[in-house]
Design a protein around this motif. Structure first.
Motif, PDB file in Angstrom:
ATOM      1  N   ILE A 184      48.996  52.556  -0.456  1.00 61.85           N
ATOM      2  CA  ILE A 184      48.162  53.637   0.121  1.00 61.85           C
ATOM      3  C   ILE A 184      48.528  53.837   1.591  1.00 61.85           C
ATOM      4  CG2 ILE A 184      45.856  54.429   0.617  1.00 61.85           C
ATOM      5  CD1 ILE A 184      44.840  52.407  -1.292  1.00 61.85           C
ATOM      6  N   GLU A 185      49.108  55.027   1.838  1.00 65.75           N
ATOM      7  CA  GLU A 185      49.681  55.395   3.104  1.00 65.75           C
ATOM      8  C   GLU A 185      48.942  56.522   3.958  1.00 65.75           C
ATOM      9  OE1 GLU A 185      54.204  54.193   2.525  1.00 65.75           O
ATOM     10  OE2 GLU A 185      53.431  56.450   2.217  1.00 65.75           O
ATOM     11  N   LEU A 186      48.515  56.518   4.927  1.00 66.11           N
ATOM     12  CA  LEU A 186      47.955  57.627   5.903  1.00 66.11           C
ATOM     13  C   LEU A 186      48.852  57.881   6.771  1.00 66.11           C
ATOM     14  CD1 LEU A 186      45.401  59.152   6.453  1.00 66.11           C
ATOM     15  CD2 LEU A 186      44.721  57.576   8.253  1.00 66.11           C
ATOM     16  N   LEU A 187      49.308  59.042   6.603  1.00 67.11           N
ATOM     17  CA  LEU A 187      50.385  59.949   7.488  1.00 67.11           C
ATOM     18  C   LEU A 187      49.522  60.552   8.552  1.00 67.11           C
ATOM     19  CD1 LEU A 187      52.848  61.190   4.909  1.00 67.11           C
ATOM     20  CD2 LEU A 187      52.559  58.969   5.739  1.00 67.11           C
ATOM     21  N   PRO A 188      49.971  60.408  10.027  1.00 66.12           N
ATOM     22  CA  PRO A 188      49.304  61.164  10.823  1.00 66.12           C
ATOM     23  C   PRO A 188      49.507  62.468  11.015  1.00 66.12           C
ATOM     24  CG  PRO A 188      51.118  59.692  11.892  1.00 66.12           C
ATOM     25  CD  PRO A 188      50.909  59.357  10.653  1.00 66.12           C
ATOM     26  N   GLY A 189      48.941  63.415  11.630  1.00 67.48           N
ATOM     27  CA  GLY A 189      49.339  64.818  11.895  1.00 67.48           C
ATOM     28  C   GLY A 189      50.525  64.994  12.628  1.00 67.48           C
ATOM     29  N   ALA A 190      51.644  65.512  11.978  1.00 63.52           N
ATOM     30  CA  ALA A 190      52.587  65.741  12.778  1.00 63.52           C
ATOM     31  C   ALA A 190      53.648  66.660  12.114  1.00 63.52           C
ATOM     32  CB  ALA A 190      53.501  64.300  13.069  1.00 63.52           C
ATOM     33  N   GLY A 191      54.599  67.327  12.994  1.00 60.19           N
ATOM     34  CA  GLY A 191      55.664  68.277  12.120  1.00 60.19           C
ATOM     35  C   GLY A 191      56.557  67.417  11.398  1.00 60.19           C
TER      36      GLY A 191
ATOM     37  N   PRO B 140      55.711  73.134  10.854  1.00 61.13           N
ATOM     38  CA  PRO B 140      56.100  72.680  12.305  1.00 61.13           C
ATOM     39  C   PRO B 140      54.670  71.972  13.026  1.00 61.13           C
ATOM     40  CG  PRO B 140      55.314  74.849  12.005  1.00 61.13           C
ATOM     41  CD  PRO B 140      55.687  74.490  10.724  1.00 61.13           C
ATOM     42  N   ASN B 141      53.696  71.810  12.285  1.00 60.26           N
ATOM     43  CA  ASN B 141      52.556  71.017  12.845  1.00 60.26           C
ATOM     44  C   ASN B 141      52.109  70.022  11.744  1.00 60.26           C
ATOM     45  OD1 ASN B 141      52.388  72.798  15.347  1.00 60.26           O
ATOM     46  ND2 ASN B 141      51.382  74.407  13.873  1.00 60.26           N
ATOM     47  N   GLY B 142      52.427  70.197  10.556  1.00 56.32           N
ATOM     48  CA  GLY B 142      51.982  69.269   9.566  1.00 56.32           C
ATOM     49  C   GLY B 142      50.515  69.074   9.576  1.00 56.32           C
ATOM     50  N   GLY B 143      49.972  67.925   9.304  1.00 56.57           N
ATOM     51  CA  GLY B 143      48.574  67.525   9.208  1.00 56.57           C
ATOM     52  C   GLY B 143      48.227  66.174   8.760  1.00 56.57           C
ATOM     53  N   GLU B 144      47.347  65.624   8.991  1.00 58.57           N
ATOM     54  CA  GLU B 144      46.966  64.219   8.563  1.00 58.57           C
ATOM     55  C   GLU B 144      46.925  64.277   6.797  1.00 58.57           C
ATOM     56  OE1 GLU B 144      44.165  60.664   9.694  1.00 58.57           O
ATOM     57  OE2 GLU B 144      43.016  62.518   9.721  1.00 58.57           O
TER      58      GLU B 144
END
Length: 271
Positions: A29-36, A90-94
């Motif tokens: 299980i991975e939580l990817l932070p908001g980033a482009g 460009p901004n992504g998201g969590e």
């Protein structure tokens, strides 16, 4: 909405929130932070995803045709093993990603995204809280299995509700909210922007995102606060005011209620 290779996530100027990962039984299980991000890969294993935030950009999932995409907040997604993925935002998201590590296949061979399912929302929120809290006592294995079962029961080609918010309207709403987060925003203003009655807007928004407009507004304030904590050295009191909270204490209460950690704790864990 999309699954991305971790090495291809774009890095902001300051240290980002870390990628949080836990292995629970046969699940990663991975939580990817908001980033482009900008990525292209072939999925080596099937994965279930959950977008906490709106995302938009370009993608080609299992196809050579690159198209614009608008991912709704609280959207459940699935990418099968062997699927060719190109995606950039460009901004992504969590984003939450759940994969089996024991070689057992997941679901079908059909990718999907933007599926709103309230039990899946609740499971994803639980897993995010556990990962942010660095908790080893939570039953992540059971939650991952339950999330897979929810995704497996969702039709890959459902008919959107007639009274739902479209991706283009969600984009307009996000831009309006982000521009006014440092001040008061209400249901009347959001509904007026889309030229809808308040009652219709509230119903349509809940159908599209699985949450109320008020709840979504708080989530946008929290997302902006987390981005400010990541990308600037501003004090927590300054960040609270620029994100529309009445005070640092008000922001701290929202963090603890929604994320299970305080802003100070989250900032320390990101350094």
């Amino acid at each position: 909405m999309v699954f991305m290779s971790l090495r291809n996530r774009l890095q902001p100027s300051l240290a980002p929130e870390p990628i949080r990962r836990v292995e629970a039984g046969p699940w990663a299980i991975e939580l990817l932070p908001g980033a482009g991000y900008a990525t292209r890969y072939v999925a080596t294993q099937a994965a279930i995803g959950f977008a906490f935030d709106s995302q938009r950009g370009l993608h080609a999932i299992g196809s050579d045709r690159v198209r614009p995409f608008d991912a709704m907040p609280n959207g459940l997604a699935f990418v099968p093993a062997g699927c060719d993925v190109l995606s950039e935002s460009p901004n992504g998201g969590e984003y939450l990603r759940v994969m089996r590590t024991d070689g057992i296949s997941l679901l079908s061979d059909r990718a999907f995204n933007n599926r709103i399912d309230q039990p899946a929302v609740n499971l994803a929120l639980r897993m995010r809280r556990a990962l942010l809290q660095n908790s080893v006592e939570d039953d992540c294995e059971a939650w991952a299995l339950a999330l897979a079962e929810r995704a497996e029961g969702i039709d890959a080609s459902p008919t959107p509700p007639q009274d739902s918010i479209t991706g283009s309207r969600m984009r307009l709403l996000d831009e309006f909210i982000d521009a006014g987060l440092d001040g008061p925003l209400g249901i009347q203003a959001m509904a007026g922007l889309l030229e809808l009655s308040e009652g219709y807007f509230m119903r349509a928004f809940k159908n599209a995102t699985g949450k109320s407009p008020h709840s979504y507004l708080i989530d946008r304030r929290l997302a902006k606060a987390r981005a400010s904590m990541r990308d600037s050295t501003a004090s927590l009191s300054e960040i609270a005011l620029t994100c529309g909270f009445n005070s640092q204490a008000h922001m701290t209460t929202a963090f603890k209620q929604r994320l299970g950690v305080s802003p100070a704790q989250l900032r320390r864990r990101s350094t």
